[in-house]
Design an enzyme around this catalytic site. Structure first.
Site, PDB file in Angstrom:
ATOM      1  CB  CYS A 123      15.588  79.720 -17.213  1.00  0.00           C
ATOM      2  SG  CYS A 123      14.476  80.778 -18.165  1.00  0.00           S
ATOM      3  CG  ASP A 169      37.202  73.295 -30.577  1.00  0.00           C
ATOM      4  OD1 ASP A 169      38.171  74.065 -30.425  1.00  0.00           O
ATOM      5  OD2 ASP A 169      36.241  73.563 -31.322  1.00  0.00           O
ATOM      6  CB  SER A 170      41.556  69.709 -31.677  1.00  0.00           C
ATOM      7  OG  SER A 170      40.731  69.509 -32.817  1.00  0.00           O
ATOM      8  N   GLY A 171      40.394  72.654 -32.722  1.00  0.00           N
ATOM      9  CA  GLY A 171      40.476  73.546 -33.877  1.00  0.00           C
ATOM     10  C   GLY A 171      40.301  72.798 -35.190  1.00  0.00           C
ATOM     11  N   GLY A 172      40.416  71.492 -35.132  1.00  0.00           N
ATOM     12  CA  GLY A 172      40.354  70.685 -36.355  1.00  0.00           C
ATOM     13  C   GLY A 172      39.060  70.853 -37.121  1.00  0.00           C
ATOM     14  CG  PHE A 173      34.155  70.570 -36.730  1.00  0.00           C
ATOM     15  CD1 PHE A 173      33.730  69.509 -37.506  1.00  0.00           C
ATOM     16  CD2 PHE A 173      33.311  71.662 -36.566  1.00  0.00           C
ATOM     17  CE1 PHE A 173      32.474  69.528 -38.109  1.00  0.00           C
ATOM     18  CE2 PHE A 173      32.061  71.699 -37.168  1.00  0.00           C
ATOM     19  CZ  PHE A 173      31.645  70.626 -37.939  1.00  0.00           C
ATOM     20  CG  ASP A 189      30.386  70.958 -28.005  1.00  0.00           C
ATOM     21  OD1 ASP A 189      30.578  69.783 -28.360  1.00  0.00           O
ATOM     22  OD2 ASP A 189      30.532  71.938 -28.763  1.00  0.00           O
ATOM     23  CB  CYS A 210      11.212  77.035 -17.817  1.00  0.00           C
ATOM     24  SG  CYS A 210      12.961  77.442 -17.902  1.00  0.00           S
ATOM     25  CG  ASP A 237      39.814  64.964 -35.066  1.00  0.00           C
ATOM     26  OD1 ASP A 237      39.811  66.201 -35.174  1.00  0.00           O
ATOM     27  OD2 ASP A 237      38.809  64.329 -34.726  1.00  0.00           O
ATOM     28  CG  HIS A 270      13.771  79.249 -22.048  1.00  0.00           C
ATOM     29  ND1 HIS A 270      12.914  78.862 -21.037  1.00  0.00           N
ATOM     30  CD2 HIS A 270      13.489  78.448 -23.115  1.00  0.00           C
ATOM     31  CE1 HIS A 270      12.154  77.869 -21.481  1.00  0.00           C
ATOM     32  NE2 HIS A 270      12.478  77.591 -22.734  1.00  0.00           N
ATOM     33  CD  GLN A 315      36.448  62.086 -36.499  1.00  0.00           C
ATOM     34  OE1 GLN A 315      35.405  61.727 -37.021  1.00  0.00           O
ATOM     35  NE2 GLN A 315      36.648  63.338 -36.093  1.00  0.00           N
ATOM     36  CB  CYS A 367      10.679  81.081 -17.211  1.00  0.00           C
ATOM     37  SG  CYS A 367      10.810  80.591 -18.953  1.00  0.00           S
ATOM     38  N   GLY A 400      32.691  63.661 -35.429  1.00  0.00           N
ATOM     39  CA  GLY A 400      32.193  63.290 -36.750  1.00  0.00           C
ATOM     40  C   GLY A 400      30.752  62.842 -36.802  1.00  0.00           C
TER      41      GLY A 400
HETATM   42 ZN   LIG Z   1      12.845  79.456 -19.060  1.00  0.00          ZN
END
Ligand SMILES: [Zn+2]
Length: 360
Positions: free
Chosen positions: A316, A92-96, A275, A314, A146, A346, A197, A319, A224
């Site tokens: 994963c 990411d840009s670091g802005g947030f 993300d 599941c 931004d 999971h 934005q 599980c 945003g």
């Molecule tokens: Zn699982």
């Protein structure tokens, strides 16, 4: 003719599945990207991350710039070698983070000056600097810097000035990106996402999207949202934006959204990438998602003698290996970090399975 960065494989209404080509490999979309904030997805080894089906890991420019610093990471071989990550990395840009975590000293047309919360040092981040850091880290997909001060804590517009500055900063980010990648072959260069934005103001959102789409960026990021507004407000905005995307040759990335219900809604409204820290954060607090997008709290008394796995549906590794709810509850109760690791696997897999459903 070279292959485009993004190819749509199938689309129906607004939802679509596609293939995103990065210099570190191709990514099937829709895709969920866990946050490896400081270079590692919290409590997981890179192999465990890969076992969930994840194809992109996100890292935070703000955290890595402050500690250990991009020059140290560069000397250690770049972020991929440093973090033992073979597939694509998005930064990411670091802005947030600057606007949400740091004590801001000054915001000018040039950039943002803030105090490093750990050392007290004064740090300046500008659009150019953010791109340089991401470049030095060795990121495969970068995000333009931004001005998030345009939003209040519920995503409403605060100042038009900050909104307009965001687009001037986007042009500066793009110019710096083009300078740094000049001469690189198409398949060797990283990709750049511009950020839309405008908070919860539909006219501003439309204007912002128009500006971002008019520039030669590789991807469109929606910023945003998921910053404190209601779910209904966020969904209304995604619904509003869905018919406004201009074509299908650029991937669309919704920043910071990772609840299963929101993920489904976003994908059904044209989003390809998301993300969020939610799956790992929830996992560390003993919360797991199960079939039907329901949440279970594994420390609950009712799981004390439960021999069932978190979710029998599941696939994963947690599980499939047969770890029982009773075992996990006990490990959480005694503060054993393994429990957070197992539930993180999971939860990430849960979101990735939703993405896989939409791909087929
Ligand atoms: Zn699982």
């Amino acid at each position: 003719m070279s292959t485009p960065v993004f190819q749509v494989i199938r689309s129906k209404n607004y939802k679509r599945s596609g293939l995103l080509h990065t210099r570190a490999g191709s990514v099937q979309t829709p895709t969920f990207m866990p946050d490896g904030t400081r270079g590692a997805v919290k409590s997981l080894t890179p192999d465990q991350v890969v076992s969930t089906g994840v194809e992109v890991v996100l890292s935070n420019t703000y955290h890595l710039h402050l500690q250990p610093g991009e020059q140290t990471i560069k000397k250690l071989g770049g972020l991929h070698t440093f973090a033992n990550r073979k597939g694509p990395i998005l930064t990411d840009s670091g802005g947030f983070q600057v606007f949400s975590l740091a004590h801001i000293n000054k915001i000018t047309e040039e950039g943002v000056t803030f105090k490093d919360p750990r050392t007290g040092d004064i740090v300046t981040l500008t659009p150019e600097k953010s791109i340089q850091i991401q470049f030095d880290l060795g990121s495969d997909m970068m995000v333009a810097f931004d001005d998030v001060t345009a939003l209040d804590e519920t995503g409403r517009m605060r100042t038009l000035e900050a909104f307009e500055r965001t687009h001037r900063w986007l042009e500066r980010s793009l110019a710096e990106f083009q300078r740094l990648t000049k001469g690189m072959k198409e398949r060797e260069r990283p990709l750049l996402f511009g950020v839309v934005q405008g908070g919860l103001d539909k006219d501003l959102r439309k204007k912002s999207l128009g500006i971002v789409q008019s520039l030669p960026v590789d991807g469109i990021a929606i910023g945003g949202l998921s910053v404190g507004e209601s779910r209904k407000e966020m969904h209304e905005m995604l619904e509003y934006l869905a018919p406004l995307y201009d074509d299908s040759t650029r991937p669309r990335f919704l920043l910071g959204v990772g609840d299963p219900i929101d993920l489904r809604f976003a994908v059904e409204h044209g989003i390809d990438m998301l993300d969020c820290v939610l799956p790992t954060r929830n996992a560390r607090h003993a919360t797991a998602w199960i079939t039907g997008d329901k949440k279970v709290h594994l420390t609950n008394e009712k799981f004390k003698e439960d021999t069932e796995v978190i979710d029998p549906a599941c696939d994963c590794t947690t599980c499939e290996s047969g770890y029982s709810r009773g075992f996990l509850r006990h490990q959480f109760k005694v503060g054993e970090p393994l429990a957070g690791t197992l539930v993180s696997i999971h939860n990430i897999r849960y979101l990735q399975r939703i993405c896989e459903e939409y791909r087929s």
